[in-house]
Design an enzyme around this catalytic site. Structure first.
Site, mmCIF file in Angstrom:
data_model
loop_
_atom_site.group_PDB
_atom_site.id
_atom_site.type_symbol
_atom_site.label_atom_id
_atom_site.label_comp_id
_atom_site.label_asym_id
_atom_site.label_seq_id
_atom_site.Cartn_x
_atom_site.Cartn_y
_atom_site.Cartn_z
ATOM 1 C CE LYS A 1 -14.691 -7.626 1.956
ATOM 2 N NZ LYS A 1 -14.266 -7.222 3.033
ATOM 3 C CE LYS B 1 -6.219 -10.253 -1.265
ATOM 4 N NZ LYS B 1 -6.797 -10.610 -0.198
ATOM 5 C CE LYS C 1 -4.452 -1.534 1.710
ATOM 6 N NZ LYS C 1 -4.604 -2.402 2.641
HETATM 7 P P1 AMP Z 1 -11.156 -8.340 3.343
HETATM 8 O O1 AMP Z 1 -11.847 -8.815 1.702
HETATM 9 O O2 AMP Z 1 -10.019 -8.172 3.494
HETATM 10 O O3 AMP Z 1 -11.719 -8.133 4.677
HETATM 11 O O4 AMP Z 1 -10.594 -10.277 3.547
HETATM 12 C C1 AMP Z 1 -11.806 -11.165 4.173
HETATM 13 C C2 AMP Z 1 -11.206 -12.391 4.512
HETATM 14 O O5 AMP Z 1 -11.230 -13.040 3.006
HETATM 15 C C3 AMP Z 1 -9.521 -12.571 4.835
HETATM 16 O O6 AMP Z 1 -9.958 -13.956 5.336
HETATM 17 C C4 AMP Z 1 -9.095 -12.869 3.305
HETATM 18 O O7 AMP Z 1 -7.824 -13.726 3.534
HETATM 19 C C5 AMP Z 1 -10.093 -13.760 2.623
HETATM 20 N N1 AMP Z 1 -10.111 -13.850 0.957
HETATM 21 C C6 AMP Z 1 -10.434 -12.072 0.738
HETATM 22 N N2 AMP Z 1 -9.828 -12.739 -0.719
HETATM 23 C C7 AMP Z 1 -9.333 -13.854 -0.601
HETATM 24 C C8 AMP Z 1 -9.278 -14.354 -2.314
HETATM 25 N N3 AMP Z 1 -8.953 -13.748 -3.093
HETATM 26 N N4 AMP Z 1 -9.129 -15.419 -2.312
HETATM 27 C C9 AMP Z 1 -9.125 -16.204 -0.960
HETATM 28 N N5 AMP Z 1 -9.762 -15.591 -0.082
HETATM 29 C C10 AMP Z 1 -9.514 -14.200 -0.136
#
Ligand code: AMP
Ligand code: TRP
Length: 350
Positions: A210, A207, A124
């Site tokens: 969101k 990856k 970031k």
């Molecule tokens: P976040 O979107 O960063 O709040 O992530 C919430 C959860 O989703 C965390 O456990 C991340 O590791 C998992 N996560 C987010 N994006 C991915 C992805 N592309 N593949 C697998 N796990 C993900």
């Protein structure tokens, strides 16, 4: 019955699980397959706390109105995806003051060098002007360590990208324990074998995230309509090999990603998945099947989500039950931290 038999008959205490998810951007398939689905599948065996981390979300600018909506929407998605309030405590981080307090207390035992070495922060920081970046962004993993340590979590189920942050929480726990005596359980990250890293459908080298969920073709969002899911999958980047099998060749990561998604949703082995496509005529067939399994997995979630969002009062009631459970555990723990550090607790006897 003799004593030892009685003792053996006692059920083993359940492992405490805690995880968190940010209410920023739309929940996408990677969140579901890499995190939420695993929480749901194992909630019967564990003692569960799931935290909607709004304090983490504000480490980058958020529109207040949008943030409030996203927070409730995420709660509805978690319940719709199958987290059962009778088995899992789902709560909003800012409803539970010990999180922010623990963050401060842990800040004071966390060397700044540890934070500057975090990959997510470095990524970031590379793209942002330091004059504009919030201090919260650097401190993000300490808040997360607090989330975990307050609940004496044994296991922290997260996607691969969060492993380093859980390891930092372990380091912070060990350091606190060394400085002030045994206070914290040292948590283990639990990374799902499959689904740990769902890649972007528009660019399988990064990856699915969101933050990019609004970019056309990047992600399947959990509450997308079937038609939209079909369109997104049809548009997914593949390659020109025209071969439907798992591969770690970066050039084939698009097809590998689609197969990976199919594999986690169907629960089949890699061999079974490849067999399913042995007579497929090309990537069109692959995309059709992947689209279908995603749509049938997500359809009931989408329907339950709509019902929950129609009754915000009920949703808020479920969240306050979760918060009450969370405070019952984290309140005494943050007091224990203060006591060990040498803060005078209010009402403490001399
Ligand atoms: P976040 O979107 O960063 O709040 O992530 C919430 C959860 O989703 C965390 O456990 C991340 O590791 C998992 N996560 C987010 N994006 C991915 C992805 N592309 N593949 C697998 N796990 C993900
Ligand atoms: N940082 C995590 C993410 O972006 C979310 C999170 C906050 C979390 N606190 C947590 C995950 C505690 C596990 C445990 O995905």
């Amino acid at each position: 019955m003799n004593q030892s038999v009685a003792h053996e008959a006692k059920p083993k205490p359940r492992k405490r699980v805690l995880s968190g998810i940010q209410p920023s951007g739309d929940v996408q398939l990677g969140n579901y397959l890499g995190a939420i689905k695993g929480w749901v599948d194992r909630q019967d065996e564990k003692d569960n706390f799931f935290c909607i981390v709004d304090l983490h979300a504000i480490t980058v600018p958020q529109d207040p109105h949008e943030l409030r909506h996203q927070t409730r929407s995420l709660a509805a998605i978690l319940f719709a995806a199958g987290l059962d309030p009778a088995k899992s405590n789902v709560f909003i981080q800012s409803h539970v003051p010990p999180h922010a307090e623990a963050c401060w207390l842990l800040n004071c035992v966390t060397p700044i060098g540890w934070l500057e070495r975090m990959t997510q922060f470095k990524d970031k920081a590379r793209n942002e002007n330091r004059e504009r970046m919030s201090t919260g962004l650097l401190d993000y993993p300490v808040l997360m360590a607090g989330d975990i340590l307050l609940y004496s979590a044994d296991e922290v189920p997260v996607g691969e990208d969060q492993k380093q942050h859980v390891e930092l929480a372990r380091d912070i726990a060990e350091r606190f324990n060394r400085l002030f005596g045994d206070t914290f359980v040292v948590p283990e990250p639990v990374i799902p074998e499959a689904g740990a890293r769902v890649m972007g459908l528009d660019d399988p080298s990064r990856k699915m995230s969101k933050s990019f969920a609004d970019i056309r073709g990047h992600a399947v969002r959990l509450i997308d309509e079937p038609k939209e899911i079909e369109r997104t999958i049809n548009r997914a980047v593949t390659d020109s090999y025209n071969e439907i099998r798992f591969s770690d060749d970066p050039e084939r990561s698009g097809v590998n990603n689609l197969l990976g998604i199919y594999k986690v949703i169907t629960g089949k082995t890699a061999e079974e998945v490849e067999n399913d496509f042995a007579s497929a005529r090309g990537y069109g067939d692959l995309k059709r099947s992947v689209g279908e399994v995603i749509i049938s997995e997500l359809a009931p979630i989408r329907a339950r989500y709509a019902r929950l969002m129609d009754d915000i009062a009920e949703l808020d009631r479920l969240l306050s039950l979760g918060a009450a459970q969370a405070i019952a555990v984290s309140g005494p723990k943050v007091d224990e931290m203060k006591e060990r550090i040498g803060l005078v607790l209010q009402g403490d006897e001399l």
